[in-house]
Scaffold this active site. Structure first.
Site: not given
Ligand code: UD1
Ligand code: CA
Length: 449
Positions: A18-19, A21, A317, A347, A370
């Protein structure tokens, strides 16, 4: 650390990342990368997750993108090409995200592991343990939980008599339930599911909650309520599994991953004097016995040979290479540069796009110029050459084997210094009888004494 040992018949494995957010608390500017592409030790957060997931050798990976989807998708195409991606726009909760991920692989049957894209500290071993528990218990769902005195905004794991799993309640939905808020066991958000159990549990999720979102936790709760087994496993280091939601979180995650990388090198015999002030990015090769002195930054893909020494205050790097016994001392920056065996730059030096021969000595303040404003050019310095303090080598240029430059010489591009020759001045010119130079110098010394 694969979960499938030879001969063992394992169930198919899908991983949902899930990515989608936004990471609102990161206050990222318009052209800043999306949260999951923020850098951590030379690669994006998501690359750390990819590496952990890769350990499990999953059959299918689905990454849910949403915020800045296009940029995440192009990173996926280049760096995680066997992952499918699906878009979640707008983002209406973890439950919706997981449903979309599973809809992308409608025929998949087996185990589904759920992980977030913003947890760079997650290790393959954590995921493997979650999956092993899940498979061992033949559970319909398995929750990876953690313990903290005050889990703050995280979901709480509620248990009944005998410790049986009852439900996960979001902190924001428990404002009137102090008994729930007082619980110390929390949900990390990583789960394993049986695909057949979780698909129906994700249908028609309610949004009647504090966030107005579809909760993945509600799918877990439904499975539990239906009487199917929900197992759980307590994470050893649950803090490491929490997402990056602020620059403070990011700094903490980077520090933890950095310490882990340093520990791995030290365990292999690399002498890192002060890991707390040393940054070694991912994919760096360091031979046992090499020494890394404090306040040193070693970028992704660099290689440091046996007996080499780097720092203090050095920056390597762009895949810089130090062969055995080579040294890059204080305030030395190397980019796309190879230092041959036993070569030394001790140095205040910039070596960019350079090849330095074995045993060459690079004097204090040497600069390879360079970049001509449009293109980068290479500098080649032969074995045993001696570059005088403050020399500027304007690339492209070659200094032959055993050649010398005087202090503050400026060697113009294309005016190669012949092997054994000594050049001085601006622009640098050969010293007359420079091949006799060393004999003359020793004579001068005799006369002085
Ligand atoms: C969620 C859990 C909570 C837990 C917490 C841990 C739920 C309802 N709650 O909290 O119990 O303690 O994670 O961190 O699931 N994301 C999406 N789409 C969305 C929403 C979120 O891809 O619509 C992804 C975000 O990018 C993130 C992850 O899911 O990587 C968690 O989302 P976030 O909103 O941080 O978690 P909560 O819902 O607050
Ligand atoms: Ca949320």
């Amino acid at each position: 650390m694969t979960t499938r040992r030879p001969g063992e018949h394992a169930r198919p494995l899908a991983v949902a990342v899930l990515a989608a957010g936004k990471g609102t608390r990161l206050a990222l500017g318009d052209d800043a990368p999306p949260k999951v592409l923020l850098e951590c030790l030379g690669v994006p957060l998501l690359e750390h997750v990819r590496r952990a997931v890769d350990h499990l050798r999953p059959d299918t990976v689905v990454v849910v993108t949403g915020h800045d989807a296009q940029r995440v998708e192009s990173w996926l195409a280049a760096s995680w090409p066997d992952a499918l991606s699906v878009r979640q726009i707008p983002q209406e909760g973890t439950g919706q995200a997981l449903r979309l991920a599973l809809d992308a692989v409608p025929d998949f049957r087996g185990d589904v592991l759920v992980v977030y894209g913003d947890v760079p500290q997650v290790r393959g071993a954590d995921l493997a343990r979650l999956l092993e528990t899940h498979r061992g218990a033949a559970a319909a769902a398995t929750v990876l939980s953690g313990r903290a005195e005050d889990p703050g905004a995280l979901g709480r794991v509620v248990r009944g008599a005998g410790g049986a799993f009852v439900e996960i309640v979001e902190a924001r939905d428990a404002v009137s339930r102090p008994d729930v808020l007082a619980l110390t066991e929390f949900n990390t958000g990583l789960y394993a599911f049986d695909a057949d159990a979780v698909r129906p549990a994700l249908k028609d999720l309610s949004r009647e909650n504090a966030q107005g979102e579809e909760y993945a936790t509600d799918a877990v709760n439904r499975i539990a309520a239906s009487g199917r087994g929900v197992a759980s496993v307590l994470a050893e280091d649950p803090g490491a599994l929490l997402g990056v939601n602020s620059f403070d979180d990011l700094a903490r995650a980077v520090a933890a991953v950095r310490r882990r990388i340093a520990s791995e090198h030290m365990a292999r015999g690399v002498h890192i004097v002060d890991p707390d002030t040393t940054v070694i990015e991912v994919d760096v090769e360091i031979a046992p016995g090499a020494r890394i002195l404090p306040f040193t930054h070693v970028g992704r893909g660099c290689r440091i040979g046996k007996g080499a020494a780097v720092g203090p205050f050095a920056r390597l790097r762009g895949g810089a290479i130090l062969e055995a016994g080579a040294e890059a001392g204080n305030f030395v920056e190397m980019k796309a540069t190879v230092m041959g065996e036993g070569a030394k730059a001790k140095h205040l030096t910039y070596l960019g796009d350079a090849t330095v021969g074995a045993q060459a000595n690079i004097g204090c303040g040497t600069v390879t110029a360079n970049y001509d404003g449009r293109r980068k050019h290479r500098t080649t310095i032969g074995a045993r050459a001696s570059i005088g303090s403050g020399t500027v080598l304007v690339a492209p240029v070659t200094v032959g084997e055993g050649a010398r430059t005087g202090a503050n010489a400026v060697v113009p591009s294309g005016r190669d210094v012949k092997p054994g020759e000594t050049v001085v001045g601006v622009p640098a010119r050969p010293l007359p009888n420079s091949e006799d130079g060393s004999r003359r110098r020793s004579k001068e010394r005799e006369e002085k004494s």
